[in-house]
Design a protein around this motif. Structure first.
Motif, PDB file in Angstrom:
ATOM      1  N   TYR A 136       0.878  -1.173   0.000  1.00  0.00           N
ATOM      2  CA  TYR A 136       0.000   0.000   0.000  1.00  0.00           C
ATOM      3  C   TYR A 136       0.914   1.221   0.000  1.00  0.00           C
ATOM      4  O   TYR A 136       1.219   1.802   1.029  1.00  0.00           O
ATOM      5  CB  TYR A 136      -0.893  -0.044   1.234  1.00  0.00           C
ATOM      6  CG  TYR A 136      -1.952   1.037   1.337  1.00  0.00           C
ATOM      7  CD1 TYR A 136      -2.236   1.928   0.314  1.00  0.00           C
ATOM      8  CD2 TYR A 136      -2.711   1.138   2.513  1.00  0.00           C
ATOM      9  CE1 TYR A 136      -3.214   2.894   0.444  1.00  0.00           C
ATOM     10  CE2 TYR A 136      -3.700   2.099   2.652  1.00  0.00           C
ATOM     11  CZ  TYR A 136      -3.946   2.975   1.613  1.00  0.00           C
ATOM     12  OH  TYR A 136      -4.927   3.937   1.752  1.00  0.00           O
ATOM     13  N   VAL A 137       1.368   1.580  -1.199  1.00  0.00           N
ATOM     14  CA  VAL A 137       2.311   2.690  -1.355  1.00  0.00           C
ATOM     15  C   VAL A 137       1.682   3.688  -2.322  1.00  0.00           C
ATOM     16  O   VAL A 137       1.810   3.576  -3.544  1.00  0.00           O
ATOM     17  CB  VAL A 137       3.678   2.206  -1.872  1.00  0.00           C
ATOM     18  CG1 VAL A 137       4.617   3.385  -2.108  1.00  0.00           C
ATOM     19  CG2 VAL A 137       4.304   1.224  -0.875  1.00  0.00           C
ATOM     20  N   THR A 138       0.976   4.652  -1.766  1.00  0.00           N
ATOM     21  CA  THR A 138       0.360   5.711  -2.572  1.00  0.00           C
ATOM     22  C   THR A 138       0.073   6.900  -1.684  1.00  0.00           C
ATOM     23  O   THR A 138      -0.077   6.750  -0.464  1.00  0.00           O
ATOM     24  CB  THR A 138      -0.932   5.207  -3.257  1.00  0.00           C
ATOM     25  OG1 THR A 138      -1.394   6.169  -4.195  1.00  0.00           O
ATOM     26  CG2 THR A 138      -2.038   4.947  -2.238  1.00  0.00           C
TER      27      THR A 138
ATOM     28  N   VAL B 279       7.336  -7.507  -6.648  1.00  0.00           N
ATOM     29  CA  VAL B 279       6.691  -6.565  -5.738  1.00  0.00           C
ATOM     30  C   VAL B 279       5.885  -5.576  -6.559  1.00  0.00           C
ATOM     31  O   VAL B 279       6.382  -5.037  -7.556  1.00  0.00           O
ATOM     32  CB  VAL B 279       7.729  -5.834  -4.859  1.00  0.00           C
ATOM     33  CG1 VAL B 279       7.053  -4.776  -3.990  1.00  0.00           C
ATOM     34  CG2 VAL B 279       8.479  -6.836  -3.987  1.00  0.00           C
ATOM     35  N   MET B 280       4.635  -5.363  -6.154  1.00  0.00           N
ATOM     36  CA  MET B 280       3.737  -4.457  -6.873  1.00  0.00           C
ATOM     37  C   MET B 280       3.177  -3.402  -5.918  1.00  0.00           C
ATOM     38  O   MET B 280       2.749  -3.723  -4.814  1.00  0.00           O
ATOM     39  CB  MET B 280       2.588  -5.251  -7.502  1.00  0.00           C
ATOM     40  CG  MET B 280       1.546  -4.390  -8.217  1.00  0.00           C
ATOM     41  SD  MET B 280       0.285  -5.370  -9.110  1.00  0.00           S
ATOM     42  CE  MET B 280      -0.723  -5.994  -7.755  1.00  0.00           C
ATOM     43  N   PHE B 281       3.214  -2.155  -6.343  1.00  0.00           N
ATOM     44  CA  PHE B 281       2.542  -1.072  -5.634  1.00  0.00           C
ATOM     45  C   PHE B 281       2.264   0.037  -6.627  1.00  0.00           C
ATOM     46  O   PHE B 281       2.567  -0.093  -7.822  1.00  0.00           O
ATOM     47  CB  PHE B 281       3.354  -0.588  -4.422  1.00  0.00           C
ATOM     48  CG  PHE B 281       4.818  -0.296  -4.679  1.00  0.00           C
ATOM     49  CD1 PHE B 281       5.225   0.909  -5.234  1.00  0.00           C
ATOM     50  CD2 PHE B 281       5.790  -1.225  -4.326  1.00  0.00           C
ATOM     51  CE1 PHE B 281       6.570   1.187  -5.443  1.00  0.00           C
ATOM     52  CE2 PHE B 281       7.146  -0.957  -4.529  1.00  0.00           C
ATOM     53  CZ  PHE B 281       7.535   0.248  -5.091  1.00  0.00           C
ATOM     54  N   HIS B 282       1.677   1.123  -6.181  1.00  0.00           N
ATOM     55  CA  HIS B 282       1.185   2.123  -7.130  1.00  0.00           C
ATOM     56  C   HIS B 282       2.189   3.230  -7.430  1.00  0.00           C
ATOM     57  O   HIS B 282       2.401   3.591  -8.584  1.00  0.00           O
ATOM     58  CB  HIS B 282      -0.107   2.754  -6.606  1.00  0.00           C
ATOM     59  CG  HIS B 282      -0.740   3.708  -7.576  1.00  0.00           C
ATOM     60  ND1 HIS B 282      -1.206   3.297  -8.814  1.00  0.00           N
ATOM     61  CD2 HIS B 282      -0.972   5.052  -7.523  1.00  0.00           C
ATOM     62  CE1 HIS B 282      -1.709   4.334  -9.466  1.00  0.00           C
ATOM     63  NE2 HIS B 282      -1.568   5.410  -8.713  1.00  0.00           N
ATOM     64  N   HIS B 283       2.809   3.795  -6.433  1.00  0.00           N
ATOM     65  CA  HIS B 283       3.642   4.983  -6.618  1.00  0.00           C
ATOM     66  C   HIS B 283       4.989   4.616  -7.235  1.00  0.00           C
ATOM     67  O   HIS B 283       5.629   3.652  -6.813  1.00  0.00           O
ATOM     68  CB  HIS B 283       3.872   5.688  -5.288  1.00  0.00           C
ATOM     69  CG  HIS B 283       4.401   7.077  -5.440  1.00  0.00           C
ATOM     70  ND1 HIS B 283       3.590   8.180  -5.551  1.00  0.00           N
ATOM     71  CD2 HIS B 283       5.670   7.547  -5.510  1.00  0.00           C
ATOM     72  CE1 HIS B 283       4.335   9.262  -5.678  1.00  0.00           C
ATOM     73  NE2 HIS B 283       5.599   8.911  -5.661  1.00  0.00           N
ATOM     74  N   PRO B 284       5.475   5.367  -8.223  1.00  0.00           N
ATOM     75  CA  PRO B 284       6.718   4.985  -8.908  1.00  0.00           C
ATOM     76  C   PRO B 284       7.973   5.259  -8.092  1.00  0.00           C
ATOM     77  O   PRO B 284       8.152   6.358  -7.560  1.00  0.00           O
ATOM     78  CB  PRO B 284       6.700   5.855 -10.176  1.00  0.00           C
ATOM     79  CG  PRO B 284       5.882   7.053  -9.807  1.00  0.00           C
ATOM     80  CD  PRO B 284       4.834   6.550  -8.849  1.00  0.00           C
ATOM     81  N   PRO B 285       8.883   4.286  -8.029  1.00  0.00           N
ATOM     82  CA  PRO B 285      10.217   4.555  -7.489  1.00  0.00           C
ATOM     83  C   PRO B 285      11.127   5.172  -8.550  1.00  0.00           C
ATOM     84  O   PRO B 285      12.037   5.944  -8.223  1.00  0.00           O
ATOM     85  CB  PRO B 285      10.717   3.180  -7.068  1.00  0.00           C
ATOM     86  CG  PRO B 285       9.960   2.219  -7.916  1.00  0.00           C
ATOM     87  CD  PRO B 285       8.639   2.852  -8.236  1.00  0.00           C
ATOM     88  N   HIS B 286      10.878   4.824  -9.828  1.00  0.00           N
ATOM     89  CA  HIS B 286      11.633   5.381 -10.949  1.00  0.00           C
ATOM     90  C   HIS B 286      10.661   5.611 -12.105  1.00  0.00           C
ATOM     91  O   HIS B 286       9.908   4.712 -12.479  1.00  0.00           O
ATOM     92  CB  HIS B 286      12.747   4.427 -11.403  1.00  0.00           C
ATOM     93  CG  HIS B 286      13.758   4.131 -10.355  1.00  0.00           C
ATOM     94  ND1 HIS B 286      14.769   5.024 -10.027  1.00  0.00           N
ATOM     95  CD2 HIS B 286      13.923   3.055  -9.541  1.00  0.00           C
ATOM     96  CE1 HIS B 286      15.509   4.507  -9.057  1.00  0.00           C
ATOM     97  NE2 HIS B 286      15.016   3.313  -8.744  1.00  0.00           N
TER      98      HIS B 286
END
Length: 572
Positions: free
Chosen positions: A321-323, A389-396
Motif C-alpha cells: 500500500y504505497v500511494t 513486488v507491486m505497488f502504485h507509486h513509482p520509485p523510478h
C-alpha cells in the motif's frame, strides 16, 4: 360540445393504441431489463478452491454457482450490500442526481471447493429475483491456484480510470495472447471509488467491470471513422490481484456536495483526530471502504487487504500500500496543491489539504515496513522462482507524479507581525524518500527481480545496478507525457528542496525498448511511450522468464499489434 362527441371515439381509439403500445414496450422492458450488474469474476484462488463474485441491483431470494463438467454441482452464495456506493451530478448515467445519493448494489460470493490443480472446469452463476425470475450468466471456466512449474501468462496493467483507450487495450490483450492466467493491477482502477457507475455501468461504455469482462461499448473516432471496442473477457476466467492507488481512497464522508470534491477532501489522521474529536476517524480523514468491499483478496495480519503476499505458480507476489494523495503542482493562489494551501483558506485549517499526504506509512520501523521485512524472509518468498513486488507509486519514472519525493510533507507557515497566516507551504526532503531510502534496499537485499507500478500513465522501465527491473506500464487509456527532452515537470522555484524537472529524479536511466521503439521527431529511439493514441500492455510469460510489451495504435482499427520490448527476469 358536438365537436367533443365527434372526437371522443377517435381519442379513445388513439389512447387505446397508445396504451397497448406502452404495455407491449413495458413487457419488453420487463423481460429484457432484469440482468446481472456484472458477469462473475474470480478471486482468491487456493490449492483447492476459488471464489466467484458478482453483483446485482436487486437483493433477490437466492444466488448460486453451478459448476463441474456437466454443471451438475451447485453452491449457494453469500450476499452483502455495498455500504458507500453512490451517484452524483457528475455520474455518467441517465438523470444523475444533483447531490450524492446512495445506490443499492448487492455483492454475491461463493467459494467453489474440491478443485484439482491444472484442471479447468466450467461454471455459471444464477440470481433468483424476488419475483421468482432466474437470471443466469454465460458459462465461463475456473481453476484453483496453479502449482509451481505451471507455465502462466499474466497481464500487467494499471490506471484504467475509464480512460478512452482502455477498452481497446483489453480487447487487444485477448486478441494477442488469448486467455491469461491472472491479472496484476497496480492501482487506480477507477476515478472516484464511491461512484457506482464507474465500476459497473458508466453510459460512455467503458466502466471498470465491463471493460475487463468483454462487455464494454466504447466508441473511438479518428478522421471520421468510428470504431467500437468491447474490452476483453478476462476476469471471468482469471483471478485478479490489485494494489491500492490514490483513486481507490476516498476523503471525508459527506462534507462536500459532489463525490469528486469528497474524493479530494482527504486529510491526515492526526489532523482529523484534532478537528473531529470523538467522531469516526475513517469518515473524517480517508478510507478505502468501497474498494475493500468489492474485492476478496489475500490478507496480511497487520494490513488486511491493503497489503499482502500470495504465491501463484512460480511467482511470489508482494503487494504494498504505497500511494499518496495527488494534489496539483500549480502555485496560483486558488490552488490547494502539493506545495501550498489556497490563499482563501489560510485562516481556515479545516479546508487545508496538508500536501501530498501518505495514506499508509512504510518508513523504516512502521507496521507495513516490518511486515514487508518478515515477508521477504519467509520460506514462501525465498523459495519462489520469481519474486515480484507491486505497488502504485513509482520509485523510478519519467512521469510527473514522482516529484516531489515520497515522504511526509513538511509544513512551513509564514506569519506577519500580528501572527496572521500569510502562506502555508510544503517541502518534501528528497533524502527522506521512503521508497528509495527504506524500501528499495530491502528489495535489493532480498533478490526481488521485478518491481511493478503505475501512476504516471506511461510506459517506461529501468534496471538498477543490482539487477532489479522497474516497470511502469500504465499508458493504458491516456498519458500526461514524459519529462524528457523539451517537456519539463511543473515544479516550484524558490523552495528549499531541488525538485527535478527532467528525467528520473532517483538517478536511473530509462531503458530503450529492445525490439521496436518509437522514434522521436529526429528519428531517435525513445525510452518511453507516452501517447493518447497508442495504448500499451505487458504480459509476463513464466515459461520463458520474459515480460513482453505490446502497443496498439487506436488511430487505425486495422493496425497491427506490435511487440516493442522484451526482457527476462533472471535470478538475482
Amino acid at each position: 360540445m358536438a365537436k367533443t362527441k365527434i372526437l371522443t371515439p377517435v381519442l379513445l381509439f388513439i389512447l387505446s393504441l397508445t396504451l397497448l403500445s406502452l404495455h407491449s414496450f413495458g413487457q419488453t422492458i420487463m423481460t429484457s431489463a432484469p440482468r446481472l450488474l456484472t458477469d462473475p469474476f474470480l478471486q482468491l484462488p487456493t490449492e483447492t478452491s476459488v471464489r466467484v463474485v458478482w453483483f446485482t441491483e436487486f437483493l433477490g431470494n437466492q444466488h448460486i454457482v453451478t459448476y463441474g463438467e456437466n454443471l451438475d454441482q451447485t453452491i449457494r452464495a453469500n450476499t452483502t450490500k455495498l455500504s458507500r456506493t453512490r451517484e452524483d451530478q457528475r455520474s455518467q448515467i441517465a438523470n444523475p442526481p444533483q447531490q450524492p445519493v446512495n445506490r443499492d448494489i448487492w455483492r454475491h460470493e461463493a467459494e467453489v471447493t474440491g478443485l484439482t490443480a491444472c484442471v479447468r472446469i466450467p461454471y455459471r452463476v444464477t440470481s433468483i429475483r424476488e419475483d421468482g425470475e432466474n437470471i443466469s450468466s454465460d458459462v465461463f471456466t475456473l481453476a484453483p491456484t496453479p502449482k509451481p512449474g505451471t507455465p502462466l501468462k499474466i497481464l500487467l496493467t494499471s490506471d484504467h480510470q475509464l480512460k478512452p483507450m482502455t477498452a481497446a487495450n483489453l480487447q487487444k490483450v485477448v486478441e494477442t495472447v488469448g486467455r491469461v492466467d491472472a491479472v496484476w493491477f497496480a492501482g487506480d482502477l477507477i476515478n472516484v471509488s464511491d461512484r457506482a457507475s464507474e465500476w459497473f455501468d458508466d453510459q460512455r461504455g467503458g466502466a471498470f467491470f465491463p471493460a475487463l469482462q468483454g462487455r464494454a461499448n466504447y466508441e473511438m473516432e479518428h478522421n471520421g471513422v468510428k470504431t467500437t471496442y468491447t474490452g476483453g473477457e478476462i476476469i471471468q476466467h482469471a483471478p485478479m490481484f490489485t494494489a491500492i492507488g490514490n483513486h481507490e481512497v476516498m476523503g471525508r464522508l459527506g462534507r462536500k456536495g459532489s463525490l469528486n470534491d469528497e474524493f479530494n477532501d482527504a486529510i491526515p489522521r492526526p489532523v482529523a483526530q484534532k478537528l473531529y474529536s470523538g467522531k469516526s476517524l475513517i469518515n473524517n480523514s480517508y478510507n478505502t471502504n468501497t474498494y475493500e468491499e468489492i474485492f476478496t483478496l489475500p490478507q496480511s495480519k497487520t494490513g488486511g487487504k491493503r497489503y499482502y503476499a500470495v504465491s501463484f505458480g512460480d511467482v511470489r507476489l508482494v503487494v504494498l500500500y504505497v500511494t499518496n494523495m495527488w494534489r496539483t503542482p500549480k502555485l496560483d493562489e486558488k490552488s490547494r496543491g502539493r506545495y501550498r494551501e489556497a490563499t482563501p483558506d489560510l485562516n481556515n485549517p479545516e479546508n487545508w489539504g496538508y500536501g501530498q499526504l501518505i495514506f499508509e506509512p512504510i518508513a523504516q520501523g512502521t507496521q507495513q515496513y516490518n511486515w514487508l521485512t518478515a515477508e521477504l524472509n519467509s520460506p514462501e518468498f525465498k523459495q519462489a522462482k520469481y519474486k515480484v513486488v507491486m505497488f502504485h507509486h513509482p520509485p523510478h519514472t519519467l512521469g510527473d507524479n514522482i516529484v516531489p519525493a515520497y515522504t511526509n510533507p513538511v509544513q512551513i507557515i509564514d506569519r506577519d507581525r500580528n501572527s496572521q497566516v500569510k502562506a502555508v507551504r510544503y517541502e518534501y526532503p528528497k533524502k527522506a524518500d521512503y521508497i528509495i531510502r527504506d524500501v528499495v534496499p530491502l528489495l535489493e537485499a532480498a533478490g526481488v527481480q521485478l518491481v511493478f507500478y503505475g501512476h504516471s500513465h506511461l510506459w517506461n522501465r529501468f534496471v538498477s545496478p543490482s539487477g532489479i527491473h522497474f516497470l511502469e506500464t500504465s499508458n493504458v487509456g491516456n498519458s500526461y507525457g514524459a519529462a524528457w527532452g523539451e517537456k519539463k515537470r511543473e515544479i516550484p522555484n524558490g523552495y528549499q528542496e531541488e525538485y527535478v524537472a527532467l528525467g528520473d529524479p532517483n538517478n536511473l536511466q530509462p531503458v530503450v525498448p529492445t525490439i521496436d521503439p518509437l522514434l522521436d521527431k529526429d528519428g531517435q529511439p525513445m525510452p518511453y511511450i507516452a501517447s493518447n493514441e497508442i495504448t500499451v500492455f505487458s504480459i509476463f510469460d513464466t515459461s520463458t522468464n520474459t515480460i513482453s510489451g505490446y502497443r496498439f495504435d487506436t488511430r487505425a482499427a486495422e493496425s497491427e499489434i506490435v511487440k516493442f520490448d522484451e526482457f527476462k527476469l533472471d535470478k538475482i
